[in-house]
Every structure is written in structure tokens, then in C-alpha cells.
Design a protein around this motif. Sequence first.
Motif, mmCIF file in Angstrom:
data_model
loop_
_atom_site.group_PDB
_atom_site.id
_atom_site.type_symbol
_atom_site.label_atom_id
_atom_site.label_comp_id
_atom_site.label_asym_id
_atom_site.label_seq_id
_atom_site.Cartn_x
_atom_site.Cartn_y
_atom_site.Cartn_z
ATOM 1 N N PRO A 526 -2.330 -0.875 -6.916
ATOM 2 C CA PRO A 526 -1.791 -2.043 -6.203
ATOM 3 C C PRO A 526 0.273 -1.502 -6.449
ATOM 4 O O PRO A 526 0.556 -1.621 -6.180
ATOM 5 C CB PRO A 526 -2.257 -2.889 -6.626
ATOM 6 N N LEU A 527 -0.193 -0.530 -8.053
ATOM 7 C CA LEU A 527 1.046 -0.532 -7.947
ATOM 8 C C LEU A 527 2.170 0.397 -7.415
ATOM 9 O O LEU A 527 3.106 0.623 -6.754
ATOM 10 C CB LEU A 527 0.853 -0.279 -9.722
ATOM 11 N N PHE A 528 0.825 1.802 -7.416
ATOM 12 C CA PHE A 528 1.119 2.622 -6.650
ATOM 13 C C PHE A 528 1.338 2.648 -5.579
ATOM 14 O O PHE A 528 2.154 2.708 -4.441
ATOM 15 C CB PHE A 528 0.557 3.883 -6.239
ATOM 16 N N GLN A 529 0.708 1.390 -4.251
ATOM 17 C CA GLN A 529 0.539 1.413 -2.978
ATOM 18 C C GLN A 529 2.259 0.366 -3.021
ATOM 19 O O GLN A 529 2.273 0.475 -2.156
ATOM 20 C CB GLN A 529 -0.879 0.325 -2.816
ATOM 21 N N GLY A 530 2.893 -0.527 -4.360
ATOM 22 C CA GLY A 530 3.731 -1.256 -4.129
ATOM 23 C C GLY A 530 5.065 -0.159 -3.724
ATOM 24 O O GLY A 530 5.635 -0.229 -3.377
ATOM 25 N N VAL A 531 4.737 1.311 -4.473
ATOM 26 C CA VAL A 531 6.098 2.427 -4.483
ATOM 27 C C VAL A 531 5.651 2.783 -3.083
ATOM 28 O O VAL A 531 6.987 3.149 -3.128
ATOM 29 C CB VAL A 531 5.713 3.208 -6.037
ATOM 30 N N LEU A 532 5.240 3.054 -2.800
ATOM 31 C CA LEU A 532 4.784 3.601 -1.222
ATOM 32 C C LEU A 532 5.647 3.333 -0.181
ATOM 33 O O LEU A 532 6.414 3.310 0.293
ATOM 34 C CB LEU A 532 3.598 4.015 -1.071
ATOM 35 N N GLN A 533 5.080 1.365 -0.667
ATOM 36 C CA GLN A 533 6.289 0.309 0.414
ATOM 37 C C GLN A 533 7.654 0.357 0.366
ATOM 38 O O GLN A 533 8.202 0.556 1.525
ATOM 39 C CB GLN A 533 5.388 -1.475 0.120
ATOM 40 N N LYS A 534 7.796 0.758 -0.701
ATOM 41 C CA LYS A 534 8.916 0.423 -1.675
ATOM 42 C C LYS A 534 10.200 1.778 -0.715
ATOM 43 O O LYS A 534 11.507 1.886 -0.372
ATOM 44 C CB LYS A 534 9.848 0.643 -3.096
ATOM 45 N N ALA A 535 9.582 3.063 -0.492
ATOM 46 C CA ALA A 535 9.117 4.010 -0.245
ATOM 47 C C ALA A 535 9.110 4.328 1.528
ATOM 48 O O ALA A 535 9.865 5.287 2.091
ATOM 49 C CB ALA A 535 9.054 5.041 -0.347
ATOM 50 N N GLY A 536 9.354 3.118 1.837
ATOM 51 C CA GLY A 536 8.835 3.096 3.511
ATOM 52 C C GLY A 536 8.300 3.884 4.113
ATOM 53 O O GLY A 536 7.909 3.685 5.208
ATOM 54 N N LEU A 537 6.546 3.699 3.281
ATOM 55 C CA LEU A 537 5.039 4.492 4.347
ATOM 56 C C LEU A 537 4.434 3.544 3.623
ATOM 57 O O LEU A 537 4.636 2.420 2.935
ATOM 58 C CB LEU A 537 4.793 5.161 2.844
ATOM 59 N N ASN A 538 3.409 3.496 4.984
ATOM 60 C CA ASN A 538 2.380 2.693 4.716
ATOM 61 C C ASN A 538 1.900 2.690 3.416
ATOM 62 O O ASN A 538 1.422 3.857 2.994
ATOM 63 C CB ASN A 538 1.181 2.782 6.338
ATOM 64 N N PRO A 539 0.662 1.935 2.809
ATOM 65 C CA PRO A 539 0.652 1.151 1.630
ATOM 66 C C PRO A 539 -0.668 2.094 1.377
ATOM 67 O O PRO A 539 -0.882 2.931 0.304
ATOM 68 C CB PRO A 539 0.216 -0.313 0.859
ATOM 69 N N TYR A 540 -1.429 2.762 2.685
ATOM 70 C CA TYR A 540 -2.790 3.011 2.328
ATOM 71 C C TYR A 540 -2.961 4.723 2.728
ATOM 72 O O TYR A 540 -4.222 5.716 2.650
ATOM 73 C CB TYR A 540 -2.996 2.715 3.969
ATOM 74 N N LEU A 541 -1.536 5.514 2.850
ATOM 75 C CA LEU A 541 -1.140 6.782 3.187
ATOM 76 C C LEU A 541 -1.734 7.284 1.538
ATOM 77 O O LEU A 541 -1.231 8.360 1.407
ATOM 78 C CB LEU A 541 -0.267 7.309 3.142
ATOM 79 N N LEU A 542 -1.623 5.920 0.712
ATOM 80 C CA LEU A 542 -2.224 6.402 -0.887
ATOM 81 C C LEU A 542 -3.468 6.955 -1.337
ATOM 82 O O LEU A 542 -4.109 5.706 -0.469
ATOM 83 C CB LEU A 542 -2.448 5.544 -1.989
ATOM 84 N N THR A 543 -3.645 7.869 -2.125
ATOM 85 C CA THR A 543 -4.993 8.294 -2.424
ATOM 86 C C THR A 543 -4.843 8.668 -4.366
ATOM 87 O O THR A 543 -3.996 9.125 -4.184
ATOM 88 C CB THR A 543 -5.161 9.673 -1.566
#
Lengths: 1175, 285
Positions: A526-543
Motif C-alpha cells: 500500500p505504501l509504494f502504491q501510494g507513491v505511484l499515485q503521487k507520481a501520477g501512475l496507476n497503483p497497479y503498475l507496481l510489482t
Amino acid sequence: MKKPVMVVGGGIAGIQAAADLAEMGIPVFLLESSPSIGGRMAQLDKTFPTNDCSACILAPKVTDCYNHPLVKTFTLSDLEEVRGEAPNFTAVVRKRPRYIDEEKCTGCGDCSSVCPVSVKSEFDMGIGKRKAVYKPYAQAVPNKAVIDNSACRHCKLCEKACRSKAVCYDQEEEVFEIPVSAVVLAPGYDVSSEIPAELGYSKYADVVTSLEYERILSASGPFAGHVQRPSDGKPPKRLAFIQCVGSRDHQCSADYCSAVCCMYAVKEAEITKEHLPEAEGVDIYYMDMRAYGKDFDKYVDSAKAKYGINFIRSRVAETDRDEATGNILLKHADTGGNVHKSEYDMVVLSVGIVPKEENIKLCSRLKVKTDRYGFIWTGEMSAPESSREGIMACGAATGPKDIPETVIEASAAAAAAAKAASKTEVDLFKSYPAFFTEEPMAQVRDVSKEPIRAGVFVCSCGVNIGGYLSVGEVVEYAKSLPFVTFAGEGLYTCSVDFQTVIIDKIKEYGLNRIVVASCTPRTHEPLFQGVLQKAGLNPYLLTMANIRDQCSWVHMEDANAATFKAKELVRMAVGKAVYAKQLSKKKLDVNKAALVIGGGAAGLSSALELSGMGYSVHIVEKTGELGGNAKSLSATMFGRPVGNYLADFIRDAAEDPNITVHLNSKIKDITGFVGNFTTRIEALGSAGVSTEGSPPAECTTMIEHGVVVVAVGASEKKPDAYLYGKSPNVETQLKFEERLKNGDSCLSGVKDVVMILCAGSRDENNPYCSRVCCNQSIKNAIAIKEYNSDINVTVLYREIRSYGLSETFYRRARQKGVQFVRFEDDEKPVVAQKEGFVQVSAIDPLLSRDVAYRADLLLLASAIEPDREGNKTIAQMLKVPMTQEGFFLEAHVKLRPVDFATEGVYLCGLAHNPKNLRESIVQGKAAAARAGTVISKDFIEAEGAIAAIDMDLCVGCGECERVCAYKAITLEEVQARGKAAKKAVLNDVLCKGCGTCAANCRCGAIDVGGFSDMQVINEIEYLLRGDVEAKQGWEPKIIAFLCNWCSYAGADLAGTGRMQYPPNIRVIRVPCSGRINPAYIIKALAEGADGVMVSGCHPGDCHYLTGNMYARRRFTVLKKLLETAGIDPNRVHFTWVSASEGGRFAEVVKEVTDKVGKLGQVRADGQLSPPAGES
Amino acid sequence: MSFDAQREKIKEICKDLLEKGLVETVIGYAEGGIDGARIPYMFGTPEGAKALCWDQRCVVNLCTYAYEKRDRKTGVVAKPCDVRGIVNYIAENQLNRENVYIIGVDCDGMVGADGEKLPWCAECSVKKPPVYDVKVENPDITDGESAKKEEPSSMPGDFAKFQTEISKCILCYSCRQACCGCYCPVCFMDRGVPNWQPAEPGQGAKMMYHLGRASHLAGRCVECGACERVCASGVDVRYIIKEATKFIEDVYGFRAGFDTETEPVMAAYDPGDREIGFLGGEKHE
């Protein structure tokens, strides 16, 4: 937004109340006085009556609550004072210092490993040890260290060891004054320390309390789940449980029944037998076996039949130690009066529940009433409200009760608090800036047309990763991988400053797939997904690649192997990331009305609560009157006249502008799903009046609503024994009560009254306990004695189940001269009609002789029976299940006693299980709270990582519909390729993403977002087709499929426990073992994996209810197929590992690696090598 | 009753069905195949019934044609294995029960061109149609014992045999085309994304196909033998699925193709399901 509510206590009650409130859109301050939330439930090994692993069912609830954006948790905090009046309270909170900066601490444990001070662990009930700087337990939430200042020697070694610089000796206590609209008290309980000296607890090490034994049994406890005697570490052969220690005892302050000890002792006995199948004897010494709850009697019967546990009805007088053997001798008398001395290796004392000293002080500060024991007082008909308006109380702090009752009360408290909050309005971020900050929403970038540009961030986690493998090498390697545009490392990638680095790199390089190689996604996704969202990326692009808990921490002795494995895990993660999709959460409108089926006490309670929270409610009642069974009751156990309360409820409902009552109405059909139901009701006549002579006019009403509350009740079974219906002297307890209520002079001229309990319950027809009858009979017996103390009252019983605080009435009845005589289960009393009276003969167990009792009035405690046919009709309409006994089956007997697996439908009252009036009313409120979590929202969001069905590939075979536990798939007629055809249609909102449907679909029509077939295939292919330079010599490469909720968590636990195992497995995480398509395993073997290992939750514990059950059959058949093809059985392994079995996970990996290693390498040309021994 | 008697009865029934308009098409057997094997014969007029035949060379399975004609009322001359195939289609929502008129024919097995009983017929124990609209009996035929009882329920895995068999396979997919259980719009082996093909296009791909297909047929195979019959290379296609079928009957008490209402065995579970072959579980016999 509504003004926040304060919840005091982070145990299961507090967590449930907080989660319910937050889901209703009401912010919550959750206070917990210890360093971690989770409470007593975290200390349990398993829970009755399902023998679920306690940590496994608790952990998801704890994380959901803690991570909820509307819940602000204060640990190490106490509520000092509550000033003012609801809904304008000011709560004064005192937060004790943790001496650790929560923002910086990563939970790595470096501090504890260098701390020189060891003290007794509170979590392990003093049996295990902890350091002065410590984490309360491995899965503590928050997962941060804390310093026990009283034990700390201030040597500052931890400060030096902490690379995050998180140790803060100069932290000070803080006091906050927080405006809140209501307070929910859920501060929990202590176990009794008033243990009679003659039981030898303080003398003998092998006499332990039940909670200490729970820690001994627990896989995460001081003995890692090995049952052993504290004195010499040997496993016990004979074990005894002594019940009612510190309960039902007038020598100590607790003369009440602690309500849970009978059941938990049976549970501990069963678990003992599971751990020690060679144990010679497990005996339980008891007075009454209080198995009064749902499925409890079944559980006790199975303990006798399946586990061979002995139940000895006897109160143990004292314990002694045999000097020769070192064993414990129990002195007790049997039911015939003979004294015995029985020898045991270990004795467990089932200690009772007592109020905490701190709670009594808390209530005094808050000016909230406690009862004479110190439990928080709540009104019998107004529970969970306390004596002070706006303050609710729930859980064991209000009286001994089990987990389902606690969860029900907590939800009811949430409803009551929501009612108080509903009249308030605040700007949350302006008024509470210190606690709630608004996250600015970043503009989301659509990457679907971009070439893949992956960024890999490798974490050193201080020394936790960097100290055991070469992070630099992993970064260099990552740069060489396909699609990787950028690779870099960070000391703590989860730190606030590095999060900024990630966002910068995303912008600088236009990254559109992010791989973070660090710790476990279970805590940090959840933490890194939040980082992606702050950067304007869909959170599911995180692995994420787990190179700490499942790599560096478990391969601490072999840096080369750990580095090599980390490279391969990163490679796999890149492969998975390539196919990551921008998943979205579908939104559905919600109709904010509620439908309550049933106008009895539970239904009324639910409707009134829903209305109080601001929603419109329809009550559908099949008879012409509201009130249900409560209409027949005269008084509650505590002497309150039921009629008055009931009249108030009915009047309130009738006058409430939000509530529409439909009397004489039946449900014709219900269609739709959560948030969007349509119900057709048919009413006979008008306003409940049927015109004489003319056929009743039927009128149909259509109601649209968002939720359904099932409160259809049950009824009294008419007894078919004991001359009922044949003798004027025989009637049921309920009928007797009705007559008492109506002022009927049913007792005039009566000299002898006999009562027979269990007259229709706990037999072949109704094999369950009807729960209310013992108390009701005692209440009626007392009423008779108070009317005329000369009337002889004899109660013939099998067990007396006056559970909880109602035990005191059992005593009162005996003090008033009521005779209680037991009869054996298979020697039922015999009733004969005489002239003007009946004669009841029963075999007295003490005399072993038939004794005859004269009865002018014979009262039978008859069973509570569900309307099987009626319930089945409703069950089919709503697509909800029923139990074997004909009641409804809730989603989870322990933690979701008011929900169904099907969303939007809730359950309360007798329709769920027999219960008394107070319990029905409270459960009605709980159902209202749960329903409120749906209808409080303007729209509901589906999960992101859910299934999707390709219509062109679907043939409509229906297997997916069968295996879906959430009824999210239905076969419907759709237009496909210009023709009408029946195909599988997915309801996004109901889907939980387990993937069981996808794995069953032969046509490959279903796939799961976030864990798609192509992602799994890529993980396999990137690993096995990779070109990572291997070290000298061949090492087995084993792909391990682990289910996210249990096995992956168990693997992480092995990591936190630093349990070392061979570095040969490569984990592929899946949501559920049900997700695993046999094709994955065949593919892995065909690609050249030396071995495959699959692990999921233990059957019965599946997070998605039944996914692993289907997986179990699939794997059994696949194993057969592979073996027939001659693939060595030691290449592919299936097992179950739970979230608390860290040690077992390590053992399994060792075993599998060993077996696969002996088989030799799979050949590079795709030929599987022949079994060992053949050429 | 001899084949001739059965044949006449079949002709009578089919003529009658078409005369009364109970079906639009009838699928049966007629002469004209290679080596004297009978071919599928579809006709829509009562006169067409004259060309029907029924004898020991009716080896083709007609149930797949019933599936092809599923959108109209069809009568099918069905051997017990064909009946099972049709029951499977109905149970899996591919065929409507009302749309198919099953002419169930007692069958003691078919022979090849050499007059020898075909291997799958020799092992077959289901000689009477389990479901039918009309029966064409032969009193000399009785249901046999399930093959399971004659042979041990599990044979030791033989890797060499597996390698030998699949090395003969040329991945022509005839077995898939002939099988009544294989009707997916796009077979998993033909998918692009997800791509199940292993790196090694030879043995690896064949292993993926045969084991993957076996896992899709587990609990669904009706033991008709079409797969082995059509194989161009003489691969023993059946043996792995056969073992799985026996295993499933043994462990879960389930046989495919007998009941249109029953739950498919792999989409069901029992809390007491055995864990044979699991780590720490039961061993295989």
C-alpha cells in the motif's frame, strides 16, 4: 464529514467498531494502551468452534483497520477524561512515549538483537521472554519497536545499532484534547488471578493457566508450538483441564460464569491431541458443559467422538505432586461420591474473565457506571449504551463473552455512535490538521500507448538486506534486464525522502512500470502504491520482489546464494511487471434505503437504528402485528417488564417518519445485488384487516433498496414428548410466561412444579442447544418462589447453561429453595398422568435410583426451531446459505456473525441462532451498522484486482458460477456474435479476486487482474529462460506458488524469525491456492523447473472461504496425472502452511529442496530426467 | 438380439421420428467408410432411414455431431459412450435435453478392420445406455464390471513410456478435434496471450499439450476411445486420462456422463476430501 468518534481499546471489539465507523465515513480515533493493536485474540492459537488459526483470521481485520484513511491510531495511549456532553465531547488523551520514532522505525529488529536486557514477555503470559527494546510480537501492528523504560538500562546499544536513527530517548508524554461526537469503550479484560491455592498454580511449574497454555500451543509462542511441560521440556502424555477456576466461585470475587472457558478448554484439548497424537489421555474436569452457542454442542460431541477427549463431571478439590514421578495428582470425587487421585503430566487451569483494574479506574474518571464486579454497565434493553449518554461500551469489558458476541456488540456500538455523530458536521482536515491531512490528488497518466519503461529500485533496508547480499550487484544486473530503463538503490526505499526520489525518477525517465525489490508486499505494497499515485501512475503498475523476509533474512550464511536469488527474484518481478495493467475500480450507485425482513425484536431494533443513522427503512412482517416472540415474554432475567419496552419499540417504529411498516406482507421475490436490490412485496387485505366473506385483496408493492436485513426469527417447537398436548398439567415455559404476563392465575392451587429442561433440544431432531431455556426456566422458577415460597419447584436438567453474568440467578434460585436434579442424556424422565396431577420419574445420578416427583404443573423447556421451508425460500431469493439445522449461515462464525458471504445482506435475531431478547436487540443494531457501511456511501467501489470474463471465449459451462463463494458470477443470456447465448457474467462489485473461477475455466475465458495468466507465465519464463550467471555446479530451482494470506505470510514469518532454509525456491505470489491453474505447474515443469511447490491456507481457513477446497481436488488429480506420466512424485509437492507457521515453512522448504535435489537436474532440452536410479 | 434385429428397430424408430416431426434431423450410421468402417449419416426425411446400418463397424462417435447440430431438434443413434458424451454436453449447458432425442443402443463393442475388438471397447464396462428416450436392446448384452476392478487402481508411473509415446506425437491435434469433451472456442495451445508454449517446441510442447488436455478432461472423459482411434501416429493417447478417470471414480465416487443434473466433480468439494500425494498426506497406493 461527521465529527470523529473515539474508540478506546484496540482488541477485536475496538477494531470492529473502528472499522465499521470508518466504513460509514465517520473518522475514528482508536486508542490502545499497549504498543500494538490486536488484543487478546492475537495471543490465541486457534479459536472455537472452527479451530481457525486466530492470527490468520485476525490479521486482515487489523491491517484493514489500521490502514484505513479515516482511522487514526494512538498506541501507548489512555483516555484520561471526557468533558462535556454528546455530541460535543472533548476527549483528553495521554500518549505515553514509545522512545522510538514511528516514522523512521522499519520494524527490522536490529535494536532487540543487541539489547542486553531480557524480561518476561507479557504477550507470552510470562512464559517467554522479550528484550527491554522489543516488538510485542512478530505481527504487531504497528510493526514498530518500543522501549520498556522500567526495564531499560539506558546502555544506548540500540541507538547505535539502529540505522534509521529511530531511537529517541528524549521522547516525552503527550496530552491531546480532541473534540469527538461519541466514545466507544472496548478496553477488554484480564484473566483471573484469584486461583485457589489448593490447585497448586504457584507451587508447581506444570500447572499452568489456559492463556499460558494458549501461548505454549501457539506456533509463534515461546516453544514454537511444541507442547511441552515447563518443568522439564518433555511433551506431556496425560493432560488435565480444570474448569471454573476463578469463576462460579463464591470464595473469590467472581461468582459469575466466564462464558468461554468450557469451549476454550475443549479447543485447547483438541489442539493438544492434534499436536500430540500419541498423548495417552486428555481429561476435562467440569461442572456443567456450557456449549450454548452456534455449533458448540457439535464441537463438544466431536471432541468426544473424534478426538477421544474425556469429560469428567467433577470439581477438583486439590492438586498434589508425586515426588517420584514429578507428575501432578488431582484429587476429585466422581458423581457417585467416590474420591480418586488421578495422575497427569500437566494441568491447565481454565481461568475466568475478570474486569481490568485500569478499566475500573477509567470508568471512574469518565463517570461511567460499572457493576458490582467492575464490568462496565450497559442497559439490558439499551445495550450497548452505557450510563453516560454518548458513551457506548462493548466486548468483554461489559461482561464475559466470546468473540462472536464481542464482534456483534462492537458493531452495535458503532451504530449507536454513528447515530450520535449523524447530527454533527465538521471539516475534517481544517479541524484536525494534526491527525488527518488531505492528500493532493495527482493527475493520472495513461501509459497504455507507451513503450514499457521499467524502473527498478533495490532496497538495502539498512543492513537487513545490504548486510547479507550485494545490493550493488543486483542493481547492475537489473540494468541488463529487458524493458528496464532505470535501476537504482536506496538505504530505506520506504523512507519519506526516498519516496521523493522514486517520484523524481518516474518523471525524469517516464517510467511506467515500477519494481521495488525490498521487504514484503504484505506490509509495504500500500505504501509504494501510494507513491505511484503521487507520481501520477496507476497503483497497479507496481510489482514488488521480496528480497528481505524471503531472501536476505533466511539465507544469512551464504551471500553468493542470496545475491543470486535476489537477482532472479528481480528478474521475475520485471517479467510480471511487463504485463501489469492499469486496473480500475468500477463504481456502482447505491440506493440508500434498507429492507428489514421480520418485525420482531431484532428487526425492530435494526430498523430503529438504521433510521436513527438517517436512512429510510421498510419493515416487512408476515403477521398483522409487530413484536414477534417477544410478545410472549413477561420479564427479562433482571426483572424488567418486556411488554413496556416492546410497546415503546413498536410505537417508535410506527411513528418514525423514516420507517414504513408493511404488515400481513410476504416477499414475492428479491432481485439485484448490494446497493441495487428490487423487492416485490404482497400484502393481504389492507392495513392488516381482512374483510369478512370476501377474498383478501392482494396488493403488490415494489421497493428499491440497497441492503437487506434478514430478521425472520424462529418459533417455539411444540414438544412431542412428556405428555405435552395430552395432559392439562403440562405446558411449555413460553406459554407459562405468557400467562404470567397476562396476569393469569395459573399458580393458584399449585403445590408442586416440575420443570424439564432440554425438552426437544440436543436430540436427534434438534441437535443444538436452544440457549435461552436454562435461564428462562431459572427466571420462571424464581418468579414462582417469589409468588409463593411454599410451592415446591424441582428442575430436572442435563446441564445448566446459565452462562455469563446470569449465573448469579442460578445461585439465587437455589437460595430460594429450587431443587436442581440432573438426569443423564440417555435416561430421560418419564411422565405419567395421575388424578389431577402428573408424576415425573427420573433416575437420580447420586442415588442411582428412580425418584418420583409430583407435579401439578409440569413446565417443558422446548426448543427454538427455525422455519425451514420459509427460510429456504428467502435463502434462495437472496442467494445465501443455510445451516444443517435450518438457521442461516453467516459469512464467518467467529468474525462475521452478522454478515453473509453475499454482500449487502445481513442477519440478526433468532434467524441466526437461538438467543435471548437482549442479544437479539444488540444483534439487530449490529446488522444496522454493517448495513450502514454500504448505504452510507454514494457509490461502492469494486476491488481493483478482480476477475474479468472474455465473452468470446466463454462457452457457458457454468463451472465458474459453481465455485464462486461470493456468488459474483451468474450465467445469463447475452448477445455474443450476433446470437443469444447463455454465458458467465461477472458482477465486479461482488468479486474478491481469488481466481478460483479462472483456474477452473478450461477455455481460459477468465483472467484475474494483478495476477493474470500472462503475468504468472512471464514470472516462470523470465526465471527459467533467464541468463543469470549461475555459481559453480547445479542447484535445484524450485518454483513455489504461495497463497497471499496464509502461506506467503508464513514464509514472511520464517523471515522475521530468521529461520534459515536452502536458497532454492523462487516464490510466485497468488491471491489464493484456488488461483493456481494446473497448467501453471505443467508449464513450470515443461520450462525446466526442477521442482514445483504449492502451498495454501489449511482447508477450512481459506481467506476466500472455499478457494483451497477446489484447489485441493485439482492438485490431487494433477498429482495423479503427473505420476502416471512418470514424472517423479518428488518433483511436485502440495502442502498447507498457515500464517503463523513460520518454522513449518522453513521445514517444508528444506524437505522439498532435499527431495528435489536428490533427483538431479531437469535437462535443458525439455526432457525431464528419468527418475533417480534409471538412466 | 442380433445386429440385424437392432438395425431394423433403429430404422423403424428413425422413420417414425421424422414422420411425426419429432425431430428435424437424425444422425446415424451408413456404409461407405475406409476399410468397411461405417460413416456418420445425417438425414431429414423418413425415406432416408432406409440407408441406416448398425453393426460392429460403427466405430465413429456420433455425439460430437449432435453438438454440431445443437440448435435444432436432433435424433441420435447413440452407443452408450455416445450417450455419455451427450449427457456431458447437457450437464455442461452445451445441449438442451429437449433438443436431442436419444436412441440408446446396447453395444458390446466395435471391431477394427482386422476383426479384433478395439482396445477401448475391450476395456469398456458400460454396455447399456444410461440415459435414453428409446432403447434398442440386445438381451445378450449385460453391463460389465468397471475396468477399475480388474486392474489395480494405479500403475507405477513409467517415464520411459511417456517419453516414447509423446515422441511419436506430431501435434496434429486430431485427438482434440475428435474428442467430445474438447469444444473450447480457442484451445489453450492456440492462445497467443497467455502463451502456454514452452521454450522447447518438441517434447516440451507435447508434454504441455497432453498433460494440459488431461487435466481439462479429468472427471469428464467418457471413455469413447475417439482420441486413440484418430491418432495419425499410433500414440497411446488414452492411458494417462484413463488412470485419472479410474482414480476419480475411486476417490470421489464420480463417473462422467451418467446424470445430467450432477455437480461436475472438479467444481465441487467435500470438507473431507483426501489429500493423496500431499506432503505429509496420504500416500498413493
